[in-house]
Design a protein around this motif. Structure first.
Motif, PDB file in Angstrom:
ATOM      1  N   ILE A   1       0.947  -1.214   0.202  1.00 18.41           N
ATOM      2  CA  ILE A   1      -0.080   0.069  -0.103  1.00 18.41           C
ATOM      3  C   ILE A   1       0.938   1.358   0.032  1.00 18.41           C
ATOM      4  N   ILE A   2       2.248   1.144   0.512  1.00 16.13           N
ATOM      5  CA  ILE A   2       2.919   2.378   0.532  1.00 16.13           C
ATOM      6  C   ILE A   2       3.792   2.713  -0.698  1.00 16.13           C
ATOM      7  N   VAL A   3       3.818   1.402  -1.388  1.00  8.95           N
ATOM      8  CA  VAL A   3       4.747   1.830  -2.830  1.00  8.95           C
ATOM      9  C   VAL A   3       4.530   2.733  -3.626  1.00  8.95           C
ATOM     10  N   PRO A   4       3.362   3.160  -3.908  1.00  5.16           N
ATOM     11  CA  PRO A   4       3.198   4.448  -4.870  1.00  5.16           C
ATOM     12  C   PRO A   4       3.632   5.741  -4.302  1.00  5.16           C
ATOM     13  N   THR A   5       3.307   5.708  -2.857  1.00  2.41           N
ATOM     14  CA  THR A   5       3.727   7.042  -2.100  1.00  2.41           C
ATOM     15  C   THR A   5       5.201   7.162  -1.313  1.00  2.41           C
ATOM     16  N   ALA A   6       5.842   6.062  -1.469  1.00  2.00           N
ATOM     17  CA  ALA A   6       6.961   5.886  -0.401  1.00  2.00           C
ATOM     18  C   ALA A   6       8.048   6.955  -0.870  1.00  2.00           C
ATOM     19  N   ASP A   7       8.085   7.333  -2.121  1.00  3.22           N
ATOM     20  CA  ASP A   7       9.264   8.366  -2.605  1.00  3.22           C
ATOM     21  C   ASP A   7       8.651   9.953  -2.232  1.00  3.22           C
ATOM     22  N   ASP A   8       7.362   9.982  -2.346  1.00  3.12           N
ATOM     23  CA  ASP A   8       6.827  11.184  -1.814  1.00  3.12           C
ATOM     24  C   ASP A   8       7.088  11.513  -0.408  1.00  3.12           C
ATOM     25  N   TYR A   9       6.525  10.335   0.365  1.00  2.00           N
ATOM     26  CA  TYR A   9       6.901  10.463   1.945  1.00  2.00           C
ATOM     27  C   TYR A   9       8.300  10.779   2.285  1.00  2.00           C
ATOM     28  N   SER A  10       9.258  10.097   1.751  1.00  2.00           N
ATOM     29  CA  SER A  10      10.755  10.516   1.915  1.00  2.00           C
ATOM     30  C   SER A  10      11.225  11.851   1.742  1.00  2.00           C
ATOM     31  N   MET A  11      10.644  12.321   0.609  1.00  2.00           N
ATOM     32  CA  MET A  11      10.995  13.605   0.028  1.00  2.00           C
ATOM     33  C   MET A  11      10.324  14.604   1.252  1.00  2.00           C
ATOM     34  N   SER A  12       9.177  14.287   1.627  1.00  2.00           N
ATOM     35  CA  SER A  12       8.419  15.385   2.671  1.00  2.00           C
ATOM     36  C   SER A  12       9.144  15.367   4.073  1.00  2.00           C
ATOM     37  N   LEU A  13       9.994  14.248   4.173  1.00  2.00           N
ATOM     38  CA  LEU A  13      10.830  14.296   5.612  1.00  2.00           C
ATOM     39  C   LEU A  13      12.272  14.570   5.150  1.00  2.00           C
ATOM     40  N   GLY A  14      12.481  15.010   4.080  1.00  2.00           N
ATOM     41  CA  GLY A  14      13.752  15.928   3.812  1.00  2.00           C
ATOM     42  C   GLY A  14      14.841  14.738   3.232  1.00  2.00           C
ATOM     43  N   ALA A  15      14.413  13.679   2.979  1.00  3.62           N
ATOM     44  CA  ALA A  15      15.280  12.635   2.288  1.00  3.62           C
ATOM     45  C   ALA A  15      15.136  12.476   0.964  1.00  3.62           C
ATOM     46  N   ALA A  16      16.272  11.949   0.234  1.00  3.63           N
ATOM     47  CA  ALA A  16      15.986  11.789  -1.341  1.00  3.63           C
ATOM     48  C   ALA A  16      14.805  10.778  -1.613  1.00  3.63           C
ATOM     49  N   ALA A  17      14.264  10.994  -2.836  1.00  7.44           N
ATOM     50  CA  ALA A  17      13.372  10.094  -3.350  1.00  7.44           C
ATOM     51  C   ALA A  17      13.485   8.443  -3.293  1.00  7.44           C
ATOM     52  N   THR A  18      15.048   8.171  -3.707  1.00 15.87           N
ATOM     53  CA  THR A  18      15.471   7.033  -3.780  1.00 15.87           C
ATOM     54  C   THR A  18      15.336   6.342  -2.162  1.00 15.87           C
ATOM     55  N   VAL A  19      15.245   6.945  -1.224  1.00 10.54           N
ATOM     56  CA  VAL A  19      15.103   6.368   0.000  1.00 10.54           C
ATOM     57  C   VAL A  19      13.965   5.462   0.380  1.00 10.54           C
ATOM     58  N   CYS A  20      13.061   5.614  -0.676  1.00 12.98           N
ATOM     59  CA  CYS A  20      11.758   4.718  -0.626  1.00 12.98           C
ATOM     60  C   CYS A  20      12.367   3.350  -0.860  1.00 12.98           C
ATOM     61  N   GLY A  21      13.512   3.050  -1.282  1.00 11.94           N
ATOM     62  CA  GLY A  21      14.017   1.599  -1.119  1.00 11.94           C
ATOM     63  C   GLY A  21      14.260   1.058   0.078  1.00 11.94           C
ATOM     64  N   VAL A  22      15.021   2.026   1.052  1.00 14.81           N
ATOM     65  CA  VAL A  22      14.967   1.557   2.335  1.00 14.81           C
ATOM     66  C   VAL A  22      13.680   1.384   3.082  1.00 14.81           C
ATOM     67  N   ILE A  23      12.683   2.398   2.943  1.00 14.38           N
ATOM     68  CA  ILE A  23      11.362   2.240   3.576  1.00 14.38           C
ATOM     69  C   ILE A  23      10.672   1.151   3.278  1.00 14.38           C
ATOM     70  N   ILE A  24      10.632   0.732   1.934  1.00 13.16           N
ATOM     71  CA  ILE A  24       9.934  -0.339   1.456  1.00 13.16           C
ATOM     72  C   ILE A  24      10.630  -1.624   2.136  1.00 13.16           C
ATOM     73  N   GLY A  25      12.135  -1.440   1.850  1.00 16.10           N
ATOM     74  CA  GLY A  25      12.850  -2.830   2.271  1.00 16.10           C
ATOM     75  C   GLY A  25      12.857  -3.045   3.855  1.00 16.10           C
ATOM     76  N   SER A  26      12.774  -2.011   4.646  1.00 18.73           N
ATOM     77  CA  SER A  26      12.828  -2.223   6.060  1.00 18.73           C
ATOM     78  C   SER A  26      11.917  -3.250   6.547  1.00 18.73           C
ATOM     79  N   MET A  27      10.639  -3.535   5.925  1.00 22.16           N
ATOM     80  CA  MET A  27      10.121  -4.361   6.613  1.00 22.16           C
ATOM     81  C   MET A  27      10.274  -5.802   6.103  1.00 22.16           C
ATOM     82  N   ALA A  28      10.780  -5.979   4.774  1.00 20.92           N
ATOM     83  CA  ALA A  28      11.544  -7.207   4.508  1.00 20.92           C
ATOM     84  C   ALA A  28      12.802  -7.585   5.510  1.00 20.92           C
ATOM     85  N   VAL A  29      13.421  -6.591   5.647  1.00 22.83           N
ATOM     86  CA  VAL A  29      14.676  -6.906   6.806  1.00 22.83           C
ATOM     87  C   VAL A  29      14.197  -7.516   7.889  1.00 22.83           C
TER      88      VAL A  29
END
Length: 699
Positions: A268-296
């Protein structure tokens, strides 16, 4: 534990002794041939010819006797049928009871005949494996491929069982017609399938054993194997009664709901993870860490949930729901506290709540065999539906408002929605779930089996899955471990793996290759899905809603594709052929995804993504189907089971893929696509090479 040669001697019917394969002679010949070749006294080609002729003779002897006995049983059923016709015209309760006993006696003999076939099939499979091991030559592949479809082959009877099906059908119909009339049906053929359950235990055992022997491929079986829920031997009537005591429909539904919600939560977070990371001051590609942390977190949670399910199913599901509620709440609150750390903590907690190992284990242990395949198919369908609904739901949550100090927008709303969903699930779970009774409790509370069933149980205990078709699944059964030349196996060789190391030692080269393939396909799919929002935004300017629709459409292809493959394509090709073909299609999709020129178009991206995703889905089903067939029986149960190993391989692939996206992002979004696709390409090529190398052992 005795070896197979001794078991064959102990369990064969004495009056049929001369018609069994001479396992001892063939084993002795294999050793002689090996010594002669080693000493240079025999040509390899001549050995293959002599051994083939000897095996042909042994199979012919067995099959001809089988056909003779099958004819005798058919003749007895025909004679009893004439008596049945007379009795139905002039009913006599005492004679009808005697006729049913006569039919049951025929069923007992048919059960003995099926056991005869099974023991001989097992012996053939084992001697072929011994030959392969001694000579380092895939003689099994050659022998089965040249004999199974030849018009004069005796193996047709071993594989097809057409005559047996006709005899079983006649026996079932006649016994059913002697029972009390059900409703207004004119005959057994007019009744719905649910009404055809013949009460006589011998018929139940015959149907169960024939189902195992024939192992016909259909959509439900395909989906069930996709879930890698390993189905073991035919249960006795007592074991089936124990299964019924464990089974609770609402508890099964709750497990399937848990599977569905977790997959929604993942995507559910995949389409908005890049926008969320930028809202918190991070790069859009940090979405990989956001999505992947659940798998870790899931890498670790799968192990403790699998171990926990040895003692309870209810408590792990309660714990999972609470942790997922807290994780999603933190994910949603991270926006207002402006903290990337809290957001990642929330996703880690969500991963710690992954109870998929419990869901698989519940179906494997607590659902009766007669509906276990449907339950397994439900598990896969729930996963696929959740995968599609997650992004689709994200596309609908496009809003922006405040409730006191809480911001409700497209970034936070997925967290709030899932938090409330898990809270509602927890309440439903607490009210409706019924903890299954454990084996010892069931056996203590179960009444003794009627003495009239003793002979049925003794016969049934020798029945097992057809080992020519499922050649490796029981590789340690009967103490005939192929890694131990003496054939003397200890009790330990039949116990579940108790550690990661012991589970790893049970992995044959072909299983390792299939786990590599599973890693590859999960890596390729995770790269495609996790970077989709960044790639489509950079190249095509897609909105969150457009990305959500695209991902939902991809997810909705899962069930139709599996239906086509499971119902049609898998009947036309071998699993290993489908495996290699699917890998090549995944490779094609990856190659087409690369940006070769300065322009990158929507048709190129969509078509390549569709090829990659669909091929990977087909590959996953075929791969796990093969894995469920060749995996050791010791990996069918316990904490470190086959389902856990495949889950860990897939989860590790997702972690690596999401990490790759984040690292590649430091080089710029313009290079992200090609850099992340390069590892996919290399892993795919490696898996294809490994598949070709072990191709002859993949059956």
């Amino acid at each position: 534990m005795v070896n197979f040669g001794k078991k064959l001697t102990a369990n064969r019917v004495q009056e049929w002794e001369r018609y069994y394969i001479n396992y001892k002679l063939m084993k002795k010949k294999v050793k002689q041939f090996a010594q002669q070749i080693q000493e240079g006294g025999q040509d390899r080609r001549r050995v293959l010819k002599e051994f083939s002729r000897m095996l042909d003779d042994q199979i012919e002897k067995t099959v001809l006797f089988f056909l003779e006995q099958q004819g005798i049983i058919a003749h007895r059923i025909q004679e009893l049928g004439e008596q049945r016709t007379i009795l139905l015209e002039q009913p006599d309760i005492s004679k009808i009871s005697g006729l049913r006993e006569a039919y049951t006696a025929v069923g007992q003999d048919l059960l003995k005949l099926l056991r005869f076939v099974d023991l001989n099939a097992t012996g053939i499979r084992k001697i072929l494996k011994k030959f392969d091991k001694r000579f380092g030559y895939k003689f099994t592949d050659y022998y089965l491929s040249t004999r199974s479809n030849h018009p004069y082959s005796q193996l047709q009877q071993v594989f097809k069982h057409v005559g047996v099906a006709a005899v079983v059908g006649a026996l079932s119909r006649n016994l059913a017609d002697l029972q009390e009339r059900q409703g207004s049906y004119l005959s057994i053929y007019d009744q719905p399938s649910t009404a055809l359950t013949v009460q006589d235990p011998v018929i139940y055992l015959i149907h169960a054993s024939v189902d195992k022997l024939t192992r016909s491929t259909n959509f439900l079986q395909y989906l069930g194997q996709h879930a890698l829920i390993v189905h073991e031997d035919v249960p006795t009537a007592e074991e089936d009664q124990i299964d019924d005591k464990r089974y609770h429909f609402m508890s099964l539904l709750l497990n399937l709901a848990n599977t569905f919600l977790y997959m929604v939560n993942t995507y559910i977070i995949v389409p908005t993870a890049d926008d969320y990371s930028m809202s918190l001051g991070a790069a859009a590609t940090v979405c990989g860490v956001i999505i992947g942390s659940m798998a870790v977190a899931q890498v670790f949670s799968s192990v403790y949930f699998s171990a926990w399910s040895n003692r309870s199913y209810f408590k792990p599901l309660v714990f999972s729901s609470i942790v997922l509620f807290l994780g999603n709440t933190l994910y949603a609150l991270a926006y207002d506290v402006d903290s990337l750390a809290i957001l990642l903590t929330g996703r880690l907690l969500c991963g710690m709540g992954s109870a998929r190992a419990v869901n698989r284990r519940y179906i494997s242990d607590c659902v009766p065999l007669k509906i276990r395949m449907q339950a397994s198919a439900g598990f896969v369908s729930a996963s696929a539906l959740g995968m599609a609904c997650g992004p689709a739901l994200a596309g609908l949550l496009q809003t922006n408002f405040k409730i006191y100090a809480l911001t409700i927008n497209q970034d936070t709303l997925p967290g709030w929605v899932m938090a409330f969903a898990w809270l509602a699930y927890l309440i439903w779970l607490w009210i409706s779930f019924k903890e299954p009774i454990r084996d010892t409790e069931v056996k203590h509370s179960s009444p003794d089996v009627d003495a009239g069933h003793d002979e049925n149980e003794a016969l049934e205990s020798g029945l097992m899955q057809h080992l020519l078709i499922s050649s490796e699944q029981k590789q340690n059964e009967d103490g005939d471990d192929e890694c131990n030349d003496s054939e003397d196996a200890s009790e330990d060789s039949h116990r579940p793996a108790t550690s990661v190391a012991s589970a790893y030692r049970l992995l044959t080269p072909s299983i390792k290759v299939q786990l590599l393939i599973y890693f590859m396909l999960k890596y390729a799919m995770e790269i495609l899905l996790s970077e989709s929002s960044v790639i489509t935004s950079y190249y095509f300017g897609w909105s969150t809603s457009s990305v959500a629709i695209f991902l939902a459409i991809l997810g909705l292809t899962v069930l139709p594709v599996n239906a086509i493959v499971g119902t049609y394509i898998s009947n036309m090709f071998e699993d290993r052929q489908l495996l290699l073909g699917s890998e090549i299609l995944v490779l094609l999709g990856i190659v087409l995804s690369f940006q070769f020129t300065s322009s990158y178009t929507v048709p190129q991206y969509v078509c390549s993504a569709l090829i990659t995703f669909v091929a990977a889905e087909v590959l996953e089903g075929v791969n796990l189907s093969l894995l469920s067939q060749v995996m050791s029986s010791r990996l069918a149960r316990g904490t470190y089971n086959g389902g856990l190993l495949s889950t860990e391989a897939g989860t590790l692939a997702r972690v690596v893929a999401d990490g790759t996206i984040t690292l590649a992002g430091y080089l710029g979004e313009s290079k992200l696509l090609n850099i992340t696709l390069l590892p996919s390409l290399l892993i795919c090529l490696a898996s294809i090479a490994a598949t070709i190398r072990t191709y002859n052992s993949l059956f």
